[in-house]
Design a protein around this motif. Sequence first.
Motif, PDB file in Angstrom:
ATOM      1  N   ASP A  68      10.056  -9.918  -0.388  1.00  0.00           N
ATOM      2  CA  ASP A  68       8.841  -9.702  -1.174  1.00  0.00           C
ATOM      3  C   ASP A  68       8.075  -8.427  -0.800  1.00  0.00           C
ATOM      4  N   LEU A  69       8.796  -7.329  -0.591  1.00  0.00           N
ATOM      5  CA  LEU A  69       8.157  -6.032  -0.359  1.00  0.00           C
ATOM      6  C   LEU A  69       8.432  -5.122  -1.551  1.00  0.00           C
ATOM      7  N   ASN A  70       7.500  -4.211  -1.846  1.00  0.00           N
ATOM      8  CA  ASN A  70       7.812  -3.155  -2.808  1.00  0.00           C
ATOM      9  C   ASN A  70       7.753  -1.769  -2.172  1.00  0.00           C
ATOM     10  N   TRP A  71       7.386  -1.719  -0.881  1.00  0.00           N
ATOM     11  CA  TRP A  71       7.372  -0.418  -0.177  1.00  0.00           C
ATOM     12  C   TRP A  71       7.411  -0.692   1.319  1.00  0.00           C
ATOM     13  N   ALA A  72       8.222   0.076   2.026  1.00  0.00           N
ATOM     14  CA  ALA A  72       8.269  -0.032   3.490  1.00  0.00           C
ATOM     15  C   ALA A  72       8.586   1.340   4.058  1.00  0.00           C
ATOM     16  N   GLY A  73       7.739   1.824   4.943  1.00  0.00           N
ATOM     17  CA  GLY A  73       8.051   3.130   5.508  1.00  0.00           C
ATOM     18  C   GLY A  73       7.023   3.632   6.490  1.00  0.00           C
TER      19      GLY A  73
ATOM     20  N   ARG B 244      -0.159  -5.484  -4.003  1.00  0.00           N
ATOM     21  CA  ARG B 244      -1.308  -6.381  -3.978  1.00  0.00           C
ATOM     22  C   ARG B 244      -1.785  -6.684  -2.569  1.00  0.00           C
ATOM     23  N   SER B 245      -0.866  -6.650  -1.583  1.00  0.00           N
ATOM     24  CA  SER B 245      -1.285  -6.837  -0.192  1.00  0.00           C
ATOM     25  C   SER B 245      -0.523  -5.849   0.679  1.00  0.00           C
ATOM     26  N   GLU B 246      -1.067  -5.626   1.882  1.00  0.00           N
ATOM     27  CA  GLU B 246      -0.528  -4.530   2.696  1.00  0.00           C
ATOM     28  C   GLU B 246      -0.721  -4.825   4.179  1.00  0.00           C
ATOM     29  N   LEU B 247       0.236  -4.358   4.979  1.00  0.00           N
ATOM     30  CA  LEU B 247       0.123  -4.427   6.442  1.00  0.00           C
ATOM     31  C   LEU B 247       0.452  -3.049   6.995  1.00  0.00           C
ATOM     32  N   VAL B 248      -0.479  -2.488   7.758  1.00  0.00           N
ATOM     33  CA  VAL B 248      -0.241  -1.178   8.371  1.00  0.00           C
ATOM     34  C   VAL B 248      -0.429  -1.307   9.878  1.00  0.00           C
ATOM     35  N   VAL B 249       0.599  -0.886  10.624  1.00  0.00           N
ATOM     36  CA  VAL B 249       0.589  -1.010  12.085  1.00  0.00           C
ATOM     37  C   VAL B 249       0.772   0.372  12.706  1.00  0.00           C
ATOM     38  N   PRO B 250      -0.146   0.775  13.586  1.00  0.00           N
ATOM     39  CA  PRO B 250       0.003   2.095  14.217  1.00  0.00           C
ATOM     40  C   PRO B 250       1.052   2.087  15.317  1.00  0.00           C
ATOM     41  N   VAL B 251       1.711   3.222  15.485  1.00  0.00           N
ATOM     42  CA  VAL B 251       2.603   3.433  16.631  1.00  0.00           C
ATOM     43  C   VAL B 251       1.842   4.357  17.584  1.00  0.00           C
ATOM     44  N   ILE B 252       1.533   3.841  18.779  1.00  0.00           N
ATOM     45  CA  ILE B 252       0.652   4.570  19.696  1.00  0.00           C
ATOM     46  C   ILE B 252       1.431   5.009  20.931  1.00  0.00           C
ATOM     47  N   GLU B 253       1.403   6.317  21.169  1.00  0.00           N
ATOM     48  CA  GLU B 253       2.113   6.879  22.320  1.00  0.00           C
ATOM     49  C   GLU B 253       1.100   7.636  23.160  1.00  0.00           C
ATOM     50  N   LYS B 254       0.987   7.289  24.424  1.00  0.00           N
ATOM     51  CA  LYS B 254       0.024   7.935  25.332  1.00  0.00           C
ATOM     52  C   LYS B 254      -1.368   8.004  24.696  1.00  0.00           C
TER      53      LYS B 254
ATOM     54  N   VAL C 298       0.835   8.226  16.722  1.00  0.00           N
ATOM     55  CA  VAL C 298       1.824   9.234  16.312  1.00  0.00           C
ATOM     56  C   VAL C 298       2.373   8.957  14.909  1.00  0.00           C
ATOM     57  N   ALA C 299       2.223   7.714  14.461  1.00  0.00           N
ATOM     58  CA  ALA C 299       2.727   7.330  13.134  1.00  0.00           C
ATOM     59  C   ALA C 299       2.128   5.979  12.782  1.00  0.00           C
ATOM     60  N   VAL C 300       2.262   5.585  11.514  1.00  0.00           N
ATOM     61  CA  VAL C 300       1.953   4.208  11.136  1.00  0.00           C
ATOM     62  C   VAL C 300       3.135   3.656  10.351  1.00  0.00           C
ATOM     63  N   ILE C 301       3.357   2.359  10.526  1.00  0.00           N
ATOM     64  CA  ILE C 301       4.351   1.640   9.717  1.00  0.00           C
ATOM     65  C   ILE C 301       3.571   0.990   8.586  1.00  0.00           C
ATOM     66  N   ASP C 302       3.961   1.263   7.348  1.00  0.00           N
ATOM     67  CA  ASP C 302       3.228   0.746   6.184  1.00  0.00           C
ATOM     68  C   ASP C 302       4.140  -0.181   5.382  1.00  0.00           C
ATOM     69  N   LEU C 303       3.665  -1.400   5.156  1.00  0.00           N
ATOM     70  CA  LEU C 303       4.415  -2.372   4.344  1.00  0.00           C
ATOM     71  C   LEU C 303       3.536  -2.819   3.187  1.00  0.00           C
ATOM     72  N   ASP C 304       4.080  -2.780   1.977  1.00  0.00           N
ATOM     73  CA  ASP C 304       3.347  -3.214   0.784  1.00  0.00           C
ATOM     74  C   ASP C 304       4.101  -4.355   0.113  1.00  0.00           C
ATOM     75  N   SER C 305       3.336  -5.265  -0.476  1.00  0.00           N
ATOM     76  CA  SER C 305       3.942  -6.376  -1.203  1.00  0.00           C
ATOM     77  C   SER C 305       3.292  -6.525  -2.578  1.00  0.00           C
ATOM     78  N   PRO C 306       4.063  -6.948  -3.575  1.00  0.00           N
ATOM     79  CA  PRO C 306       3.479  -7.232  -4.885  1.00  0.00           C
ATOM     80  C   PRO C 306       2.744  -8.570  -4.918  1.00  0.00           C
ATOM     81  N   SER C 307       2.848  -9.367  -3.840  1.00  0.00           N
ATOM     82  CA  SER C 307       2.175 -10.682  -3.802  1.00  0.00           C
ATOM     83  C   SER C 307       0.895 -10.605  -2.975  1.00  0.00           C
ATOM     84  N   PRO C 308      -0.209 -11.165  -3.483  1.00  0.00           N
ATOM     85  CA  PRO C 308      -1.430 -11.221  -2.678  1.00  0.00           C
ATOM     86  C   PRO C 308      -1.195 -12.078  -1.437  1.00  0.00           C
ATOM     87  N   GLY C 309      -1.790 -11.695  -0.309  1.00  0.00           N
ATOM     88  CA  GLY C 309      -1.707 -12.500   0.913  1.00  0.00           C
ATOM     89  C   GLY C 309      -0.302 -12.649   1.461  1.00  0.00           C
TER      90      GLY C 309
END
Length: 160
Positions: free
Chosen positions: A50-55, A114-124, A128-139
């Motif tokens: 149930d993802l429409n974007w991951a990167g 419709r819903s999203e999870l973004v997680v940072p990648v933290i170095e020192k 340095v980057a974020v992982i972004d996941l999107d879904s067409p389903s709320p929640g």
Amino acid sequence: MFDFTPNPDQPKSELYEDILSAARALTEGEPDKIANMANIAALLYQLMPDLNWAGFYRMVKDELVLGPFCGKPACIRIPVGRGVCGAAAETGESQLVPDVHAFPGHIACDAQSRSELVVPVIEKDRVVAVIDLDSPSPGRFDAEDKNGIEALASMLIGRI
Ligand code: SME
């Protein structure tokens, strides 16, 4: 070759164990960060239902720049502090957004999201980057998803 078959009935705890070990194996000993991000984006897109974007968005000269992903073409540059990705980059905290329409400043790259999870990648102490996941389903995302992707982000330190 790796063969990853998604199983929609798999408990999330097992799914994230599989994702973590596959991601570790895929990136082990490979110094090319773009290749590693490309394989992780493909892995997440294939294994997570149930993802429409991951990167990835990468921090380049104090701004987020689009990295390897699966999904529709997306906005290329995101200032720190803007949208969900910019909030994760600014605060260094994961952003779990059950309803993107209720998030002030959300950047709609794909109108389906419709819903999203973004997680940072933290170095020192630096994002340095974020992982972004999107879904067409709320929640679509919960605390277990957040913990699973945070474990992935920690494993990727130095590899992306
Ligand atoms: N929605 C994100 C922008 C990136 S796309 O979802 C791929 C945001 O608000 O930061």
